[in-house]
Design a protein around this motif. Structure first.
Motif, PDB file in Angstrom:
ATOM      1  N   LEU A 192       0.771  -1.041  -0.011  1.00  0.00           N
ATOM      2  CA  LEU A 192       0.044   0.087  -0.046  1.00  0.00           C
ATOM      3  C   LEU A 192       0.999   1.158   0.091  1.00  0.00           C
ATOM      4  O   LEU A 192       0.787   2.352  -0.962  1.00  0.00           O
ATOM      5  CB  LEU A 192      -1.013   0.076   1.170  1.00  0.00           C
ATOM      6  N   ALA A 193       1.799   1.443   0.861  1.00  0.00           N
ATOM      7  CA  ALA A 193       2.845   2.387   0.989  1.00  0.00           C
ATOM      8  C   ALA A 193       3.341   2.658  -0.535  1.00  0.00           C
ATOM      9  O   ALA A 193       3.579   3.698  -0.692  1.00  0.00           O
ATOM     10  CB  ALA A 193       3.838   2.250   1.961  1.00  0.00           C
ATOM     11  N   ASP A 194       3.944   1.712  -0.945  1.00  0.00           N
ATOM     12  CA  ASP A 194       5.087   1.783  -2.277  1.00  0.00           C
ATOM     13  C   ASP A 194       3.933   2.139  -3.416  1.00  0.00           C
ATOM     14  O   ASP A 194       4.219   3.182  -4.235  1.00  0.00           O
ATOM     15  CB  ASP A 194       5.413   0.326  -2.796  1.00  0.00           C
ATOM     16  N   LEU A 195       2.469   1.742  -3.273  1.00  0.00           N
ATOM     17  CA  LEU A 195       1.596   2.037  -4.460  1.00  0.00           C
ATOM     18  C   LEU A 195       1.323   3.777  -4.182  1.00  0.00           C
ATOM     19  O   LEU A 195       1.038   4.232  -5.307  1.00  0.00           O
ATOM     20  CB  LEU A 195       0.290   1.247  -4.605  1.00  0.00           C
ATOM     21  N   ARG A 196       1.062   3.958  -3.147  1.00  0.00           N
ATOM     22  CA  ARG A 196       0.524   5.523  -2.794  1.00  0.00           C
ATOM     23  C   ARG A 196       1.954   6.341  -3.196  1.00  0.00           C
ATOM     24  O   ARG A 196       1.677   7.466  -3.856  1.00  0.00           O
ATOM     25  CB  ARG A 196       0.197   5.516  -1.476  1.00  0.00           C
ATOM     26  N   GLU A 197       3.068   6.034  -2.798  1.00  0.00           N
ATOM     27  CA  GLU A 197       4.245   6.796  -3.069  1.00  0.00           C
ATOM     28  C   GLU A 197       4.246   6.914  -4.594  1.00  0.00           C
ATOM     29  O   GLU A 197       4.811   8.153  -5.036  1.00  0.00           O
ATOM     30  CB  GLU A 197       5.550   5.887  -2.563  1.00  0.00           C
ATOM     31  N   VAL A 202       6.549  -3.575 -11.530  1.00  0.00           N
ATOM     32  CA  VAL A 202       5.252  -3.401 -12.639  1.00  0.00           C
ATOM     33  C   VAL A 202       4.531  -2.204 -12.380  1.00  0.00           C
ATOM     34  O   VAL A 202       4.287  -1.397 -13.474  1.00  0.00           O
ATOM     35  CB  VAL A 202       4.665  -4.639 -12.745  1.00  0.00           C
ATOM     36  N   ALA A 203       4.137  -2.296 -11.184  1.00  0.00           N
ATOM     37  CA  ALA A 203       3.256  -0.800 -10.750  1.00  0.00           C
ATOM     38  C   ALA A 203       4.051   0.354 -10.965  1.00  0.00           C
ATOM     39  O   ALA A 203       3.268   1.332 -11.651  1.00  0.00           O
ATOM     40  CB  ALA A 203       2.643  -0.952  -9.439  1.00  0.00           C
ATOM     41  N   ARG A 204       5.270   0.378 -10.762  1.00  0.00           N
ATOM     42  CA  ARG A 204       6.009   1.656 -10.890  1.00  0.00           C
ATOM     43  C   ARG A 204       6.101   1.968 -12.364  1.00  0.00           C
ATOM     44  O   ARG A 204       5.957   3.169 -12.767  1.00  0.00           O
ATOM     45  CB  ARG A 204       7.398   1.754  -9.812  1.00  0.00           C
ATOM     46  N   ALA A 205       6.532   0.908 -13.039  1.00  0.00           N
ATOM     47  CA  ALA A 205       6.704   1.138 -14.579  1.00  0.00           C
ATOM     48  C   ALA A 205       5.647   1.639 -15.248  1.00  0.00           C
ATOM     49  O   ALA A 205       5.673   2.310 -16.345  1.00  0.00           O
ATOM     50  CB  ALA A 205       7.274  -0.238 -15.127  1.00  0.00           C
ATOM     51  N   PHE A 206       4.134   0.822 -14.884  1.00  0.00           N
ATOM     52  CA  PHE A 206       3.295   1.213 -15.663  1.00  0.00           C
ATOM     53  C   PHE A 206       2.659   2.882 -15.151  1.00  0.00           C
ATOM     54  O   PHE A 206       2.013   3.426 -16.037  1.00  0.00           O
ATOM     55  CB  PHE A 206       1.963   0.379 -14.930  1.00  0.00           C
ATOM     56  N   ARG A 207       3.070   3.131 -13.932  1.00  0.00           N
ATOM     57  CA  ARG A 207       2.590   4.596 -13.657  1.00  0.00           C
ATOM     58  C   ARG A 207       3.590   5.634 -14.042  1.00  0.00           C
ATOM     59  O   ARG A 207       3.364   6.787 -14.081  1.00  0.00           O
ATOM     60  CB  ARG A 207       2.681   4.684 -11.891  1.00  0.00           C
ATOM     61  N   GLY A 208       4.679   5.191 -14.477  1.00  0.00           N
ATOM     62  CA  GLY A 208       5.832   5.787 -15.003  1.00  0.00           C
ATOM     63  C   GLY A 208       6.600   6.531 -13.820  1.00  0.00           C
ATOM     64  O   GLY A 208       7.068   7.784 -14.049  1.00  0.00           O
ATOM     65  N   ALA A 209       6.659   5.954 -12.848  1.00  0.00           N
ATOM     66  CA  ALA A 209       7.139   6.593 -11.557  1.00  0.00           C
ATOM     67  C   ALA A 209       8.566   6.177 -11.504  1.00  0.00           C
ATOM     68  O   ALA A 209       9.082   5.254 -12.070  1.00  0.00           O
ATOM     69  CB  ALA A 209       6.477   6.173 -10.285  1.00  0.00           C
TER      70      ALA A 209
END
Length: 366
Positions: free
Chosen positions: A296-301, A359-366
């Protein structure tokens, strides 16, 4: 084609099926299980990522030696152990093939033809299947803006045709849980002749202030039935054993319409051993909660708007995920669970969760 036409068909040709099926059955949505993919990490089903303890496996193995015998239909030892664990009486416990089995039996006990069952949506996809199965009419109520159950809207939906209400806390697949005081307030508003089913499949993993099991409310509300399961923190999803906790008259009615011998001797033995090792359960909960909070913390970040999950999964609404996100996960050998409203990702082993977060960071472009 007439019946005589069937007689003229070659022996190898399939014959037409003319059994008159109930229209409600034909219209039922089909339960879709979490998919698997060879070589991929399965984050599509809300399972415990760790197997049962050796003691549980040993107990199940011993029970197999008597597999030629029927199991204890009353599950006396298991019900007594659950009752001791929860601080209730054994006759307040009924068991079934997973909490879904208890759910169908409970609805069957109260749903006359045309009886309505109010339930949240999106929530556990068994609900709109179980309700018509028991002869009821589903009445879905939308979640609130935070992907949580809207108790006010559900209370306003209860009417003279309502036979039962289903609540799910923590809610699957979105994750938010109901505060105990809010559950009590809802029960006070609900007519006592209406059955309230509270699905607590994930309650052991809830850590938010004010959130906890509603077992202490049973004495005050005899129309409350709490569903629990051994499929999650107890790591016994493959053995299908769940239970209900309620007033003794209610559990007696549920048992009367339940499948006889529905919980196998192997499942009963494994559940007894798992229940006895609360240290292992506590360790499992700590690991799952730590991973959930990290996810949760990483996704919100990196910019995702995710609900405050109190279960063993996280929820990404559709406007931040969708089919492209599911494909990106699949390309990384991760299987997640898509729904029209979003994507649910179950807590896995830390290395699998690491890969998901990449994957989530790459998808978000973060």
């Amino acid at each position: 084609m007439t019946a005589s036409d069937d007689a003229d068909l070659p022996q190898s040709a399939p014959r037409a099926m003319r059994v008159r099926l109930r229209p409600e059955v034909l219209a039922l949505p089909r339960y879709v299980a979490g998919k698997s993919q060879p070589g991929a990490a399965k984050l599509s089903s809300n399972e415990n990522p760790e197997p049962p303890t050796p003691a549980v496996i040993e107990a199940a193995g011993r029970a197999l030696e008597d597999a030629n015998r029927y199991p204890d239909m009353g599950a006396i030892l298991l019900r007594s152990a659950i009752a001791d664990h929860l601080g209730v009486e054994p006759d307040q416990i009924c068991v079934g093939t997973g909490s879904s089995g208890v759910l169908v039996a409970a609805l069957s006990a109260v749903c006359a033809p045309g009886g309505e069952v109010v339930h949240p949506w999106r929530s556990f996809e068994s609900y709109p299947i179980a309700i018509p199965t028991a002869g009821g009419v589903p009445v879905p109520v939308a979640l609130d803006a935070h992907d949580a159950i809207d108790l006010g809207a559900m209370a306003r939906t209860v009417g003279p045709r309502t036979a039962a209400v289903i609540l799910c806390s923590p809610n699957n697949p979105t994750g938010p849980a109901l505060r105990l005081e809010d559950v009590r307030a809802f029960l006070r508003q609900t007519p006592q002749e209406v059955l309230v089913i509270l699905d607590e499949a994930y309650i052991e993993m809830a850590t938010a202030p004010g959130v906890g099991s509603a077992v202490p409310l049973l004495g005050e509300f005899p129309n409350l039935l709490i569903l629990r399961t051994f499929s999650k923190v107890y790591a016994l999803a493959g053995l299908r054993v769940g239970y209900g906790v309620a007033h003794r008259d209610l559990t007696a009615a549920v048992t009367a319409v339940s499948l006889p011998f529905g919980v196998s001797s192997v499942a009963q033995a494994a559940a007894l051993a798992a229940l006895a090792d609360q240290g292992a359960v506590a360790r499992s909960v700590r690991l799952i909660v730590a991973e959930r909070e990290r996810m949760l913390a990483d996704l919100r970040e990196c910019g995702y708007r995710v609900p405050d999950s109190q279960a063993n999964f996280v929820w990404l609404p559709a406007d931040q995920s969708g089919p492209a996100f599911v494909r990106a996960c699949s390309d990384a050998n991760l299987v997640v669970r898509p729904f029209p409203e979003g994507v649910r990702v179950s807590v896995g082993r830390p290395e699998d969760d690491d890969r998901f977060l990449e994957v989530a960071r790459a998808f978000r472009g973060a």
